[in-house]
Scaffold this active site. Structure first.
Site, PDB file in Angstrom:
ATOM      1  CG  HIS A 153      -2.011  -0.951   1.237  1.00  0.00           C
ATOM      2  ND1 HIS A 153      -2.113  -1.875   2.283  1.00  0.00           N
ATOM      3  CD2 HIS A 153      -2.938  -1.312   0.472  1.00  0.00           C
ATOM      4  CE1 HIS A 153      -3.195  -2.672   2.294  1.00  0.00           C
ATOM      5  NE2 HIS A 153      -3.786  -2.440   1.221  1.00  0.00           N
ATOM      6  CE  LYS A 176     -13.371  -7.556   4.937  1.00  0.00           C
ATOM      7  NZ  LYS A 176     -12.874  -7.268   3.687  1.00  0.00           N
TER       8      LYS A 176
HETATM    9  O1  PNS Z   1      -8.883  -2.719   0.194  1.00  0.00           O
HETATM   10  P1  PNS Z   1      -9.967  -3.255  -0.425  1.00  0.00           P
HETATM   11  O2  PNS Z   1     -10.857  -3.932   0.835  1.00  0.00           O
HETATM   12  O3  PNS Z   1      -9.821  -4.215  -1.675  1.00  0.00           O
HETATM   13  O4  PNS Z   1     -10.953  -2.156  -1.034  1.00  0.00           O
HETATM   14  C1  PNS Z   1     -12.125  -2.269  -1.422  1.00  0.00           C
HETATM   15  C2  PNS Z   1     -13.017  -0.919  -1.549  1.00  0.00           C
HETATM   16  C3  PNS Z   1     -13.013  -0.093  -0.422  1.00  0.00           C
HETATM   17  C4  PNS Z   1     -12.500   0.113  -2.485  1.00  0.00           C
HETATM   18  C5  PNS Z   1     -14.194  -1.006  -2.083  1.00  0.00           C
HETATM   19  O5  PNS Z   1     -14.954  -1.989  -1.434  1.00  0.00           O
HETATM   20  C6  PNS Z   1     -15.173   0.128  -2.268  1.00  0.00           C
HETATM   21  O6  PNS Z   1     -14.926   1.088  -2.985  1.00  0.00           O
HETATM   22  N1  PNS Z   1     -16.225   0.203  -1.294  1.00  0.00           N
HETATM   23  C7  PNS Z   1     -17.099   1.218  -1.216  1.00  0.00           C
HETATM   24  C8  PNS Z   1     -18.447   0.903  -1.645  1.00  0.00           C
HETATM   25  C9  PNS Z   1     -18.666   1.185  -3.256  1.00  0.00           C
HETATM   26  O7  PNS Z   1     -18.382   2.004  -3.753  1.00  0.00           O
HETATM   27  N2  PNS Z   1     -19.214  -0.064  -4.143  1.00  0.00           N
HETATM   28  C10 PNS Z   1     -19.193   0.235  -5.492  1.00  0.00           C
HETATM   29  C11 PNS Z   1     -17.950  -0.111  -6.280  1.00  0.00           C
HETATM   30  S1  PNS Z   1     -17.424  -1.949  -6.090  1.00  0.00           S
END
Ligand code: PNS
Length: 160
Positions: free
Chosen positions: A17, A41
């Site tokens: 990261h 979660k």
């Molecule tokens: O580090 P991660 O868990 O792979 O990140 C995932 C993240 C946070 C980028 C993704 O789950 C996200 O953007 N969640 C917010 C909800 C959203 O916008 N969902 C629609 C697009 S998938």
């Protein structure tokens, strides 16, 4: 001004990261690291802890800001005037999920572009979940996470 959001769970932040943050910060004017608040979660670290960790780890980068967000990523991006979403790509296995997410976000907000940064070769295999699993068995994750994160994980697992 090019403002980008780098979203994720960051539970915990890995060296992979940090590599993406440092490289993205060089190509945009402002990078906002967004830590997702996900009530469904339960993480190893609370969102407050993750934000504090990221703030500490990025304090030498003047154009990086760390915030938490809930709801849709595109709404968060719009709220901070970001037109770019940064995601790191490790291996082909990441691609399908990342592509799906990028297309979903594009269908929700077509003014926002997703940019993928390929991870540095030595972090190809590093993920927060692997790091947590290894650390939970008392093994060292040196080189995969910053030292401060290793210490905080050791404390969490000692208490557990
Ligand atoms: O580090 P991660 O868990 O792979 O990140 C995932 C993240 C946070 C980028 C993704 O789950 C996200 O953007 N969640 C917010 C909800 C959203 O916008 N969902 C629609 C697009 S998938």
């Amino acid at each position: 001004m090019n403002i980008a959001v780098y979203p994720g769970s960051f539970d915990p932040t890995t060296n992979g990261h940090l590599d993406v943050i440092e490289r993205a910060a060089k190509i945009v004017d402002k990078l906002i690291v967004g830590v997702l608040i996900n009530p469904s979660k339960h993480g190893l670290f609370s969102v407050e802890e993750r934000v504090a960790q990221l703030k500490e780890l990025t304090k030498a980068l003047p154009n990086v800001e760390v915030r938490s967000f809930s709801g849709l990523l595109v709404d968060f991006a719009r709220s901070v005037d970001a037109r770019i979403v940064i995601r790191g790509l490790r291996a082909v296995t990441d691609f399908e999920y990342e592509f799906q997410m990028a297309l979903t976000n594009r269908s929700l907000a077509d003014e926002i572009e997703t940019l993928f940064i390929p991870t540095s070769a030595h972090y190809m295999y590093v993920s927060s979940s692997m790091v947590k699993e290894v650390a939970s068995f008392g093994k060292s994750v040196e080189g995969m996470v910053p030292e401060s994160i290793q210490k905080q994980m050791d404390e969490k697992f000692k208490k557990a």
